[in-house]
Design an enzyme around this catalytic site. Structure first.
Site, PDB file in Angstrom:
ATOM      1  N   CYS A 161       0.704  -1.153  -0.121  1.00  0.00           N
ATOM      2  CA  CYS A 161      -0.074   0.067   0.078  1.00  0.00           C
ATOM      3  C   CYS A 161       0.786   1.323   0.086  1.00  0.00           C
ATOM      4  O   CYS A 161       0.312   2.304  -0.274  1.00  0.00           O
ATOM      5  CB  CYS A 161      -0.992   0.032   1.174  1.00  0.00           C
ATOM      6  SG  CYS A 161      -0.001   0.163   2.744  1.00  0.00           S
ATOM      7  N   GLU A 221     -16.706 -18.783  -4.185  1.00  0.00           N
ATOM      8  CA  GLU A 221     -17.519 -17.435  -4.378  1.00  0.00           C
ATOM      9  C   GLU A 221     -18.903 -17.536  -3.607  1.00  0.00           C
ATOM     10  O   GLU A 221     -19.233 -16.473  -3.015  1.00  0.00           O
ATOM     11  CB  GLU A 221     -17.677 -17.115  -5.765  1.00  0.00           C
ATOM     12  CG  GLU A 221     -16.504 -16.954  -6.462  1.00  0.00           C
ATOM     13  CD  GLU A 221     -16.658 -16.140  -7.766  1.00  0.00           C
ATOM     14  OE1 GLU A 221     -17.622 -15.608  -7.955  1.00  0.00           O
ATOM     15  OE2 GLU A 221     -15.729 -15.789  -8.391  1.00  0.00           O
ATOM     16  N   ASN A 272       2.833  13.469  15.760  1.00  0.00           N
ATOM     17  CA  ASN A 272       1.752  13.437  15.611  1.00  0.00           C
ATOM     18  C   ASN A 272       0.916  14.975  15.888  1.00  0.00           C
ATOM     19  O   ASN A 272       0.274  15.317  15.281  1.00  0.00           O
ATOM     20  CB  ASN A 272       1.179  12.318  16.587  1.00  0.00           C
ATOM     21  CG  ASN A 272      -0.433  12.288  16.439  1.00  0.00           C
ATOM     22  OD1 ASN A 272      -1.120  12.931  16.718  1.00  0.00           O
ATOM     23  ND2 ASN A 272      -0.568  10.937  15.567  1.00  0.00           N
TER      24      ASN A 272
END
Length: 1421
Positions: A43, A1342, A346
């Site tokens: 990602c 499925e 942060n």
């Protein structure tokens, strides 16, 4: 300071780099410059965990080695100077796998395997940590079972459904009862678990990799690296003291005017990807920024302290606020991010960028202050002021001071501190949609006796964050109102009113959540906080509590549920039948299996039932996740039907399994990245790549002008004769993300960076506004119409019959879903001699890629070789888009005459690939008073996106799914709309999940209209064998003895104890106002049919065997099943029912290769395994016919058994053919059959937030005679959890310009272990053998996804109970005049497919707290 070399260790080996780009991530360095391929490109945001590695560093102060996991995609390679990095490969002892590797493989905890290396490192690191300290409740060095569930809290898996991974983790726990663990290869069943426990290879920490001693010399040494072209240099510098830091900053920022960023873990790069500073200054080694000191008044936390270190310190610290802070911080991000992300970083993101921070909110609620340091001095200020203002350019956040809030001298004064967050994942790894922190000093008693009894507020802090506005909110007006008051119902009611106004003035809608949702949840948090301090009334009781009102039945006085011989009236069970017709003492149903499988209610002596795990008697969260897996095993076709381990599972865990992006690159390989449109519909007026080509490493920009002379701009060929889909936009763009070309550069990072610099100008006025919704498409008649449009229509019955009642033109919406395969779209194109090319493609259909390449390149197919070894997940998403990626990559390789690899980053992949079709149904239904539906008239619009891709044929899948009930008579039409959004494609159960949702919504609507139990309405509309023949046809329905749906329904209804649990849910709801439960049972009918499959088997002289098939292994266990089928087929040489004369170890299944085995078709629909196995067995039959005379010849001369190797050797000497290819004997419509199953799901809904917890799911699935029950159990669980994602956690959103808002792990949330059923029981039915199917097998990949609709139905029931309370409140307060409230008073409500937190909360009521307090106030007065 002179420049220095970067030094670190990778899997124990020294690495020293002089010329390194500071912007290079550790992940990209490992993948591009080393042989280690365990860490994956998943990602690029720190959200999936596939890139996780173990970092070790030496602390000279304590002389200890500190170890923790990190996301290598977020870590600049320069940030690991002096550290040791261990990947999953480094966990091995030479060639011996680590215990974690073997456990993951043995518990079937890997399917596609792309996420597995990251999982392995996460688990191993957690075990190493546990081995160094005593765990609460465990022994020294071992965790508890519940603690092991957090081992993978920062890792995503899209395939398994997590159950087997959690089992692998729990197998290391000190308190685990191994009988509780799921199916595995270590013991045959739970009954044998304890006797076979020794098969579990123990974890031995002493064999773990050790910290390299040479790195101790580099601890604390500064690093100074500069790379890049003149004028575009990138610099990495590190500072050891504050004065040194200010000196560097003065030089680089003030004097040289360069962009400077202070970094600790640099985890912000996963969110703010576009910011690429010229200079990074590492401040992690400055002592003042690393302090952790507690005094009597405060805890001082250095700004560079990691969140994980702070949590550990808080756990051991004194003070009333610290435990809650630690617990909340554990839910921030993931463990891997917390290990590197700093507290100060942060807060800076919140101050400068308006980041929706939990950390800022809870520190604000705790009354924290901060110290700002400059070169001259330091100042202390409130955190609230710091966040609201910009700190001076020359200052740095040095530390945070958290008050201890020590107990007051007054013994009656107590400090209460609570924090809250609304998130789809309760354990973290998801940004909250709203968070809060409340601190109150309360006087809890009044010794003088002259004041009001109760809790008096002496001091109060109310902080809210993630409101859609830039900064956290202090609710000052509410604080002021409550301070000095004794908490009561009336006081709280007024406080709620004030707070609602305060939040409303600050909260804003953003791309994911609305302000009204945040406002309502925030009010709910305040109510939760003060609820325990109000003693005058029990604030958990619903208004109907004790009044005899049934909270499940929409507020009616009584409700009767009729089901056969079982009747529930007002919460009492009059009679509950057992399997044999009589009730047990507690209403439970008895099923006696023993060691004999139950085959449709009769004993099947050819099979035995094996069970793993157990069913919990109580839903106790503290026991951790659990469940039972039951399936039949038969030796009739050995080794078929055996739960053998997955081929290559250990290789996947060790990182040695090669995916396309792992293939060692040929010399001179370039990398490509799409250049994509930023407009949804516009003419292209100009494209300027000059800046991009001047970018570091850029080589070329490939557009439609570079297509070979005989080629076409074609990326997906329509085999039914339609025009091909184009890869690159030509004159205009049709959606945001439409590729304009590809930028080619020397590295992956350089290609992505250069692609972003291509300048494109558009004319977005000439073509008109884009079509971005189904409604707009319908209004403009924008449809995809082909000659196959009729497939999306249906007509059952001569006429639509009339019923007693009619619901007309009702509408319901089913949303989209992104496949979120862990491995992004990838291709590697290698040009060869004579205009040939080899393309390694991550595709479900190598043959289709080959065909598209032939048209796109203008060369014959025999010049094109497409190879696919395995996929890191696909779920339908690599059917068509993989063709386009391969074509774009091949064009670049053809032009440049160099190898080119293209791997889409996650954001581009999500933006480009579309996902599941959003759909909208309109229906008119007629029915009788008993719920029997007489006729149904439906029409469905499906969002097909821009390109043709999957056109009208998509409608056939939706039609087949909607046949799941006996509608008696039915008319249906589907229209696929053309919109200016990315074209939608196949996704697991394409069209079927939407159709099933529509069907269940219709059933629920009828039940609500009639005031009936939905279960009763389902039962009267279930298919009989005759009605199934009417809807599906006689071939699909099969003979009556093979029609199992009625038996599946009754069996599950009994084994799940459904009727008793339904009463328990009703009783729970009558006693609880703010948490509601729901339970639902539903069935599944799913038609399947076989397509042509190929198989080739080659036997070599030593007896080893290679099998080729047209099927692609993508985690579904295809290769494992094919191996079993080949062993069975070849062993038939000695006759039927012979146990394994050709062992599995002799057989290797090899990659797909379109030159070696052409016409392989495509792997899709969950049916490839059966057909491929049949084709392989048929090829084996040919070889057996060839080898049998040889066997007989050898047997004639000896009384001893003849080995496989001897037969093959003799055949080789005779020059007999030892290779055979074949296919199935039957495919197409004559192979149709129905897959069936059923599920019961029970959920719990938090009425104040909309949060959903799935308490239990019991699932029964008819997989026929499973080829591999362990594989099929994994498919069932994985599909079901993916269905949970569709309904509960995943939601695709677009803005008004057609820009995808949910384009990464920050905004799109596939399920994690938080979202799976706490109790998950799965059984495979041992159905009768069917000679019309290969070895009686059925597809399992499925259909189970549709059973997750039971979760949605259960949520609906919980919402119904909540709405009944709201209705009751309105009746009691005579406040029901508004349209909204009148709608709530009705039994039916429209519930679309999305049951994420906000839609659920809105359906439960946004003002239920206000109404409840109003009722209590009136009732009290």
């Amino acid at each position: 300071m002179e420049e220095s070399n970067l030094v670190f260790a990778l899997n124990g080996q020294r690495v020293e780099l002089k010329d390194v780009d500071p912007q290079t991530s550790l992940l990209n360095y490992i993948r591009d410059e080393t042989d280690c391929k365990g860490p994956k490109r998943g990602c690029g945001e720190g959200g999936c965990g596939s890139c996780v590695v173990l970092l070790s560093k030496y602390d000279p102060g304590s002389k200890q080695v500190e170890e923790f996991t990190i996301n290598s995609c977020l870590a600049p390679v320069c940030s690991i100077h002096g550290c040791a990095i261990t990947t999953t490969e480094g966990l091995k002892q030479e060639t011996e796998p680590h215990a974690v590797h073997t456990r993951l493989a043995g518990f079937h905890a890997t399917q596609c395997g792309f996420c597995t290396p990251g999982m392995a490192v996460s688990i191993a690191a957690s075990l190493r940590k546990c081995s160094r300290k005593t765990q609460h409740g465990g022994t020294i060095g071992q965790p508890t079972s519940v603690e092991t569930e957090n081992f993978i809290s920062g890792n995503l898996c899209r395939c398994t459904g997590y159950r087997p991974i959690l089992d692998a983790c729990k197998s290391f726990a000190a308190d685990v009862d191994i009988e509780d663990l799921g199916v595995n290869t270590f013991w045959k069943s739970s009954d044998e678990a304890h006797s076979e426990k020794s098969a579990l290879r123990p974890y031995q920490p002493e064999t773990d990799p050790q910290f390299p001693t040479f790195l101790k010399d580099y601890t604390g040494k500064p690093l100074h690296v500069t790379s890049g072209q003149l004028g575009d240099e990138k610099t990495w510098r590190s500072a050891s003291t504050l004065p040194e830091l200010f000196e560097i900053y003065q030089n680089e920022s003030i004097e040289k005017k360069r962009d400077v960023q202070f970094v600790v873990g640099y985890t912000s790069s996963g969110f703010y990807k576009d910011f690429k500073p010229s200079v990074c200054i590492d401040i992690s080694r400055i002592p003042e920024l690393q302090c952790l000191v507690q005094t009597d008044s405060a805890l001082e936390v250095g700004a560079a302290v990691s969140l994980s270190k702070l949590i550990e310190f808080l756990d051991d610290s004194r003070g009333p606020v610290f435990p809650q802070l630690a617990d909340h911080l554990r839910m921030v991000a993931s463990q891997h991010v917390r290990n590197r992300g700093s507290v100060g970083g942060n807060l800076i993101m919140t101050q400068k960028h308006g980041f929706a921070s939990d950390v800022a909110t809870i520190l604000l609620g705790a009354g924290s202050r901060v110290t700002l340091a400059s070169a001259e001095d330091s100042t202390v200020t409130d955190l609230e002021d710091f966040l609201a203002g910009q700190s001076p350019q020359t200052s740095i956040l040095q530390s945070i001071h958290i008050p201890t809030w020590a107990k007051s001298e007054n013994s009656s004064d107590r400090v209460f501190f609570r924090t809250y967050r609304s998130s789809p994942r309760s354990s973290g790894n998801a940004v909250s949609s709203i968070n809060a922190a409340f601190l109150a000093v309360l006087q809890t008693s009044t010794p003088s006796g002259h004041e009001e009894p109760g809790s008096k507020v002496l001091h109060l802090r109310l902080a809210f964050g993630a409101l859609g506005c830039p900064l956290p909110l202090r609710a000052g007006k509410t604080e002021k109102y409550l301070t000095g008051k004794v908490v009561s119902v009336g006081v709280l009611r007024e406080a709620v009113r004030i707070l609602r106004e305060e939040i409303a003035s600050s909260a804003r809608d953003d791309k994911l959540h609305t302000a009204e949702y945040r406002e309502s949840v925030g009010v709910g948090y305040l109510f939760q906080f003060f609820k325990p301090f109000i003693t005058e009334v029990n604030l958990d009781n619903p208004p109907s509590y004790g009044s005899g009102v049934d909270a499940v039945s929409d507020g009616g006085p009584t409700h009767t549920f009729g089901n056969g011989n079982s009747t529930v009236v007002n919460g009492s069970v009059e009679k509950v039948p057992t399997r044999d017709g009589g009730p047990t003492e507690n209403g439970a149903h008895r099923f006696a299996n023993g060691n004999i499988a139950v085959e449709n209610g009769s004993a099947d002596k050819e099979s035995e039932v094996r069970s793993f795990g157990r069913s919990a008697h109580k839903l106790d969260r503290r026991e951790g996740f659990m469940g039972k897996q039951t399936f039949p095993v038969s030796n009739k076709f050995y080794p078929v039907a055996q739960p053998t381990g997955k081929i290559g599972a250990v290789l996947q865990a060790t990182g040695e399994a090669v995916f396309v992006d792992d293939i060692p690159l040929p010399k001179g390989t370039l990398h490509a990245a799409f250049v994509s449109s930023r407009k949804a519909l516009a003419k292209i007026t100009s494209v300027n790549a000059a800046k991009a080509l001047a970018s570091p490493g850029a080589a070329s920009f490939i557009t439609v002008k570079d297509i070979p002379p005989n080629g076409q701009n074609a990326g997906k060929i329509d085999y039914f004769g339609g025009p091909p889909d184009k890869v690159f936009a030509e004159d205009f763009v049709g959606f945001v993300g439409h590729p304009l070309g590809v930028m080619v550069a020397d590295t992956y990072e350089h290609a992505v960076q250069a692609a972003a610099k291509v300048e494109v100008e558009y004319d977005d006025t000439t073509l008109g506004p884009p079509i971005l919704s189904l409604e707009e498409a319908a209004a403009k008649s924008s449809f995809k119409i082909s000659k196959f449009a009729f497939l999306g229509s249906a007509s059952v019955g001569d006429v639509l019959e009339k019923g007693d009642y009619r619901i007309e033109n009702a509408e319901v919406y089913a949303g989209g879903q992104y496949q979120f395969y862990m491995e992004p779209q990838t291709a590697l194109a290698v040009p060869d001699e004579d205009s040939c090319i080899t393309v390694y493609s991550a595709t479900q259909g190598p043959e289709f890629v080959q065909t598209s390449l032939g048209v796109a390149l203008g060369i014959p197919l025999h010049n094109i070789r497409v190879i696919t070894r395995r996929l890191g997940g696909a779920f339908g998403g690599k059917t068509t888009k993989s063709q386009q990626v391969a074509v774009a990559c091949a064009w670049a390789a053809f032009k440049l005459k160099r190898p080119v690899r293209m791997t889409l980053d996650r954001n581009t992949d999500m933006e480009y690939c579309g996902g599941r079709h959003e759909s909208k149904a309109k229906y008119t239904v007629e029915f009788n008073k008993d719920g029997k539906i007489m006729s149904l008239d439906t029409s469905v619009l499906m969002n097909g996106g821009f390109e043709n891709n999957v056109m009208d044929e998509m409608g056939i899948f939706l039609v087949q799914s909607m046949k799941c009930y006996n509608w008696n008579s039915w008319r249906h039409v589907t229209k696929v709309c053309r919109t200016n959004l990315p074209d939608r494609g196949m996704m697991r159960a394409p069209g079927e999940i939407q159709g099933k949702f529509f069907a269940e919504s219709i059933i629920e609507h009828v039940a609500s209209f009639l005031g009936l139990d939905p279960t009763k309405v389902r039962e009267v509309n279930l298919h009989t064998h005759e009605s199934a023949k009417k809807f599906y046809g006689p071939v699909a329905a099969g003979p009556g003895e093979h029609f199992t749906p009625p038996k599946v329904w009754e069996r599950l209804k009994g084994s799940s104890n459904f009727e008793v649990r339904k009463v328990s849910v009703q009783e729970f709801n009558q006693k609880n106002m703010w948490v509601k439960r729901g339970i639902s049972i539903m069935s599944l009918l799913y038609p399947n049919m076989q397509y042509r499959r190929l198989g080739r088997v080659t036997v070599y002289g030593d007896g080893s065997v290679v099998v080729e098939s047209g099927g692609t292994e993508m985690g579904q266990g295809l290769f494992t099943k094919v191996q079993q089928a080949a062993a069975y087929g070849l062993s038939r040489l000695w006759g039927e029912n012979v146990d394994g004369q050709v062992p599995l170890s002799k057989i290797r299944i090899v990659q797909n290769d379109t030159i070696s085995l052409g016409h392989g078709s495509i792997t899709a629909g969950g049916i490839t395994s059966e057909g491929t196995c049949e084709a392989v067995v048929n090829a084996c039959n040919t070889l057996v016919d060839t080898l049998r005379p040889v066997l007989l010849e050898l047997q004639s001369g000896t009384a001893e058994s003849v080995s496989w190797e001897a037969v093959v050797k003799k055949a080789k000497m005779k020059s007999l053919p030892l290779s055979a290819q074949d296919q199935q004997r039957k495919f197409g419509s004559e192979t149709q059959y129905i897959v069936c199953g059923a599920a019961v799901s029970e959920v719990e809904v938090d009425i104040l937030t909309g949060g959903v917890r799935i308490l239990q799911t019991d699932l029964l699935f008819d997989a026929g005679k499973s080829i591999n029950p362990a594989v099929d159990i994994g498919q069932v669980e994985g599909a079901f959890v993916q269905g949970i994602g569709y309904y509960v956690t995943e939601e695709i959103k677009w803005d008004e310009n057609g820009v995808l808002l949910t384009n990464g792990t920050w905004t799109y949330k596939p399920p994690t272990p938080d979202n799976i059923p706490h109790q998950f029981n799965v059984e495979l039915l041992n159905s009768a053998g069917d000679p019309n199917r290969f070895l009686s097998a059925k597809g399992a990949g499925e259909p189970p996804l549709l059973l997750a609709t039971s979760v949605h139905n259960a949520i609906r029931q919980a919402i119904k109970a909540a709405r009944a309370d709201v209705h009751q409140l309105q009746l009691l307060t005579n406040d029901g005049d508004s349209k909204e409230e009148k709608d709530r008073a009705t039994s039916h409500f429209v519930m679309h497919s999305s049951a994420t937190m906000e839609p659920v909360k809105k359906l439960c009521g946004l003002y239920n707290v206000d109404q409840y307090l109003e009722w209590l106030s009136r009732n009290k007065s």
